[in-house]
Design a protein around this motif. Structure first.
Motif, PDB file in Angstrom:
ATOM      1  N   LEU A  34       0.910  -1.266   0.108  1.00 35.57           N
ATOM      2  CA  LEU A  34      -0.006  -0.054   0.005  1.00 35.57           C
ATOM      3  C   LEU A  34       0.972   1.188  -0.157  1.00 35.57           C
ATOM      4  CD1 LEU A  34      -2.147  -1.008   2.857  1.00 35.57           C
ATOM      5  CD2 LEU A  34      -2.911  -1.189   0.701  1.00 35.57           C
ATOM      6  N   VAL A  35       0.359   2.157  -0.927  1.00 35.10           N
ATOM      7  CA  VAL A  35       1.188   3.492  -0.634  1.00 35.10           C
ATOM      8  C   VAL A  35       0.087   4.455  -0.324  1.00 35.10           C
ATOM      9  CG1 VAL A  35       2.647   5.340  -2.175  1.00 35.10           C
ATOM     10  CG2 VAL A  35       3.056   2.884  -2.599  1.00 35.10           C
ATOM     11  N   LEU A  36       0.213   5.126   0.753  1.00 27.30           N
ATOM     12  CA  LEU A  36      -0.564   6.128   1.372  1.00 27.30           C
ATOM     13  C   LEU A  36       0.028   7.451   1.670  1.00 27.30           C
ATOM     14  CD1 LEU A  36      -2.631   3.429   3.534  1.00 27.30           C
ATOM     15  CD2 LEU A  36      -3.098   4.092   1.297  1.00 27.30           C
ATOM     16  N   TYR A  37      -0.614   8.409   1.864  1.00 28.92           N
ATOM     17  CA  TYR A  37      -0.103   9.566   2.063  1.00 28.92           C
ATOM     18  C   TYR A  37      -0.776   9.996   3.734  1.00 28.92           C
ATOM     19  CZ  TYR A  37       2.267  10.254  -2.316  1.00 28.92           C
ATOM     20  OH  TYR A  37       2.766  10.040  -3.339  1.00 28.92           O
ATOM     21  N   LYS A  75       4.798  10.316   2.910  1.00 22.72           N
ATOM     22  CA  LYS A  75       4.525   9.256   1.996  1.00 22.72           C
ATOM     23  C   LYS A  75       4.790   7.763   2.654  1.00 22.72           C
ATOM     24  CE  LYS A  75       5.569   7.428  -2.417  1.00 22.72           C
ATOM     25  NZ  LYS A  75       6.390   7.428  -3.559  1.00 22.72           N
ATOM     26  N   MET A  76       3.914   7.005   2.838  1.00 22.90           N
ATOM     27  CA  MET A  76       4.123   5.784   3.386  1.00 22.90           C
ATOM     28  C   MET A  76       4.045   4.470   2.567  1.00 22.90           C
ATOM     29  SD  MET A  76       2.191   6.281   7.239  1.00 22.90           S
ATOM     30  CE  MET A  76       3.264   4.948   8.206  1.00 22.90           C
ATOM     31  N   ASP A  77       5.111   4.136   2.351  1.00 23.83           N
ATOM     32  CA  ASP A  77       5.138   2.868   1.283  1.00 23.83           C
ATOM     33  C   ASP A  77       5.071   1.662   2.171  1.00 23.83           C
ATOM     34  OD1 ASP A  77       5.489   0.989  -0.701  1.00 23.83           O
ATOM     35  OD2 ASP A  77       7.345   1.598  -1.396  1.00 23.83           O
ATOM     36  N   ILE A  78       3.930   0.804   2.446  1.00 18.99           N
ATOM     37  CA  ILE A  78       3.751  -0.187   3.326  1.00 18.99           C
ATOM     38  C   ILE A  78       3.861  -1.559   2.686  1.00 18.99           C
ATOM     39  CG2 ILE A  78       2.149  -1.201   5.195  1.00 18.99           C
ATOM     40  CD1 ILE A  78       0.887   1.544   5.311  1.00 18.99           C
TER      41      ILE A  78
END
Length: 184
Positions: free
Chosen positions: A40-43, A175-178
């Motif tokens: 998941l890529v979330l902000y 930016k979170m790259d999970i």
């Protein structure tokens, strides 16, 4: 009589050894850093309450910084921040990041995060728990994904954070790259 007991003991040891090796091989997983089982890529959008913006604030200072150094040492902030798919604050939230961070270094900007991403959408339901050191001087920082519920049951992995923008002390976006490597 001794031969019968010896044969049964040997058979029992062999069966025990067979079951142990079968169990060990069944639970042995190899993790591939290049191919997470879910990504998941979330902000993450954080608007710090400054005493006047009650309607829009998503975080608040609980304890002020101490006078030990010039890097906000001791400051504790709790948050309930929206998480979006893109970097626009007003995009629909796909999750809420609920937790806290505190500044824990006297000689440089550094904080420690603990948060739960709460998903309640048609695509995902459940939570992801993330925690770890946020070394702010680094361009990217890896925090541990230490568990989750429902769609993310017992998930483990890495959340790579990167500062996307900072607007003074009032607003910042990460930016979170999970990447999850254990999915059940």
């Amino acid at each position: 009589m001794r031969n019968v007991v010896a044969r049964r003991s040997c058979l029992l040891v062999l069966l025990l050894l067979l079951f142990t090796t079968q169990f060990a091989s069944a639970t042995n997983k190899t993790l591939n850093k290049e191919h997470p089982c879910k990504r998941l890529v979330l902000y993450y959008h954080d608007i710090l309450f400054d005493g006047s913006d009650v309607a829009n604030a998503t975080s608040a200072t609980i304890t002020n910084e101490t006078r030990l150094g010039n890097f906000k040492f001791g400051k504790l902030v709790v948050f309930d921040d929206p998480m979006t798919r893109d970097n626009h604050l007003h995009s629909p939230a796909v999750a809420r990041a609920q937790g806290f961070y505190f500044y824990d270094m006297k000689s440089n900007y550094n904080s420690w995060f603990a948060d739960t991403l709460v998903f309640n959408s048609t695509e995902h339901k459940g939570t992801l728990n993330i925690m770890g050191a946020d070394i702010m001087a680094a361009q990217t920082r890896d925090l541990s994904v230490v568990g989750g519920t429902r769609d993310f049951f017992m998930a483990r992995g890495i959340a790579t954070m990167e500062t996307d923008t900072i607007q003074g002390a009032k607003y910042f976006r990460l930016k979170m790259d999970i990447k999850l490597y254990e999915c059940y």
